[in-house]
Design an enzyme around this catalytic site. Sequence first.
Site, PDB file in Angstrom:
ATOM      1  N   TYR A 141       0.817  -1.212   0.000  1.00  0.00           N
ATOM      2  CA  TYR A 141       0.000   0.000   0.000  1.00  0.00           C
ATOM      3  C   TYR A 141       0.851   1.262   0.000  1.00  0.00           C
ATOM      4  CZ  TYR A 141      -4.159  -2.873   0.922  1.00  0.00           C
ATOM      5  OH  TYR A 141      -5.178  -3.791   0.839  1.00  0.00           O
ATOM      6  N   LYS A 190       3.247 -15.064   2.256  1.00  0.00           N
ATOM      7  CA  LYS A 190       3.151 -15.863   1.030  1.00  0.00           C
ATOM      8  C   LYS A 190       4.587 -16.179   0.603  1.00  0.00           C
ATOM      9  CE  LYS A 190       0.918 -17.793  -2.393  1.00  0.00           C
ATOM     10  NZ  LYS A 190       0.094 -19.017  -2.220  1.00  0.00           N
ATOM     11  N   ASP A 222      -3.079 -17.968   1.876  1.00  0.00           N
ATOM     12  CA  ASP A 222      -4.246 -18.666   1.313  1.00  0.00           C
ATOM     13  C   ASP A 222      -4.777 -19.714   2.292  1.00  0.00           C
ATOM     14  OD1 ASP A 222      -1.820 -19.937   0.845  1.00  0.00           O
ATOM     15  OD2 ASP A 222      -2.278 -20.546  -1.208  1.00  0.00           O
ATOM     16  N   ASP A 246      -5.551  -6.478   5.568  1.00  0.00           N
ATOM     17  CA  ASP A 246      -6.755  -5.797   5.088  1.00  0.00           C
ATOM     18  C   ASP A 246      -7.794  -6.830   4.656  1.00  0.00           C
ATOM     19  OD1 ASP A 246      -8.475  -3.808   4.182  1.00  0.00           O
ATOM     20  OD2 ASP A 246      -7.429  -3.530   2.268  1.00  0.00           O
ATOM     21  N   ASP A 250     -11.513  -8.314   6.784  1.00  0.00           N
ATOM     22  CA  ASP A 250     -12.888  -8.277   6.263  1.00  0.00           C
ATOM     23  C   ASP A 250     -13.487  -9.673   6.330  1.00  0.00           C
ATOM     24  OD1 ASP A 250     -12.684  -5.556   5.639  1.00  0.00           O
ATOM     25  OD2 ASP A 250     -13.692  -5.794   3.705  1.00  0.00           O
TER      26      ASP A 250
HETATM   27  C1  IPM Z   1      -9.353  -0.612   5.954  1.00  0.00           C
HETATM   28  C2  IPM Z   1      -9.826  -0.005   4.664  1.00  0.00           C
HETATM   29  C3  IPM Z   1      -8.728   0.890   4.119  1.00  0.00           C
HETATM   30  C4  IPM Z   1      -7.458   0.069   3.980  1.00  0.00           C
HETATM   31  C5  IPM Z   1      -9.077   1.599   2.795  1.00  0.00           C
HETATM   32  C6  IPM Z   1     -10.306   2.456   2.912  1.00  0.00           C
HETATM   33  C7  IPM Z   1      -7.922   2.409   2.264  1.00  0.00           C
HETATM   34  O1  IPM Z   1     -10.161  -1.003   3.773  1.00  0.00           O
HETATM   35  O2  IPM Z   1      -9.076   0.139   6.896  1.00  0.00           O
HETATM   36  O3  IPM Z   1      -9.289  -1.841   6.045  1.00  0.00           O
HETATM   37  O4  IPM Z   1      -7.298  -0.637   2.992  1.00  0.00           O
HETATM   38  O5  IPM Z   1      -6.644   0.081   4.881  1.00  0.00           O
HETATM   39 MG    MG Z   2     -10.187  -2.940   4.598  1.00  0.00          MG
END
Ligand code: IPM
Ligand code: MG
Length: 363
Positions: A141, A190, A222, A246, A250
């Site tokens: 990133y 990885k 993975d 990240d 999620d």
């Molecule tokens: C998170 C979000 C952010 C990230 C985005 C909005 C840039 O997805 O905090 O997980 O990728 O860090």
């Molecule tokens: Mg995120």
Amino acid sequence: MEARIVTLPGDGISPEVVAEAVKVLHRVSGVHGHTFEFEDALIGGAAIDATGEALPAETLKLCQESDGVLLGAVGDPRYDDPRLLVRPEQGLLALRKGLGVFANLRPVKLYQQLLHASTIKPEVIADVDLLVVRELTGGIYFGERGRERTEGVRAAYDTMFYTVPEIERVVRVAFDLARGRRKKVTSVDKANVLESSRLWRETAGRLAEDYPDVEFESMYVDIAAMRLVRYPSVFDVIVTGNMFGDILTDEASMIAGSMGMLPSGAIGAHKPGLFEPIHGSAPKYTGQNVVNPIATILSAAMLLRYSLELEDEAQAVEDAVGTVLAEGYRTRDIREEGTTLVGTREMGDLIVERIGRKMTNDQ
Ligand code: IPM
Ligand code: MG
């Protein structure tokens, strides 16, 4: 205690959930006799609208001089065009970098009241209590990126880049936190493909020798993604790079029933920390009073814990959330049969009312 807290209302539904978290912090200060001063600042699309920049210098300065920063989320469909040079998300990345908050703690704890709200089978998730430590200011990133023409076609590249000190400091945070938990660290990479992951694995493995009391393993990302939904309760602390963290968080939020339940706190070598829900700005729900403020409220609890070192107060907030859920109140994202549907503001009010209530009853 006196503390200065900067609030960053951000974009989409974010001002709505931040407002609820601020109500909670006000209540905590009232009940526990602290003085919290709040100051709002601009970030993301809201900041681009007002100043042309996703992170105005003034915002960064205010944040750097504060005791803790509470953010909602950034992101606005008006700025989704990939050709745009200034994007809301840049503000968030620049803020993380500017505050030096390299370790992002994303706890995944299942409130038992939500056992059946998850799409994953109850028996799989019943005992989950894990913490993802995501590296937050490096990796792909932040690596070099660009567009070019290769053999006559348009192309683009991003670079995953890590230095040994960057890996060491975040892995150390993971080991230190594991010592206060179930004493197990899983480092996710990885390394079967990526050179930066081989360096990550080597470095994490070497650091593990300093922590003989903590069980350590390395795992490919993975496989970790698969195990998170198959055997999630075997994890204690997961430490991983920026992008893997990240994505995995999620995924892990589905264990907790909803993205609307998962808080996070980013810490660095110095104060202040940056606290934000893991979810985004959900623009399509803006202004409808329907989204779940709990992730942001729990992020405020993390701010109390990690930036202000107010553990009892943090616990009081988390307990109040548990109580409200036990009483059957639910926002739309975690709704089930037999529960009471409430809006964003009502959920905030219910949690506020339950902070300090026990204390009053005891008197
Ligand atoms: C998170 C979000 C952010 C990230 C985005 C909005 C840039 O997805 O905090 O997980 O990728 O860090
Ligand atoms: Mg995120």
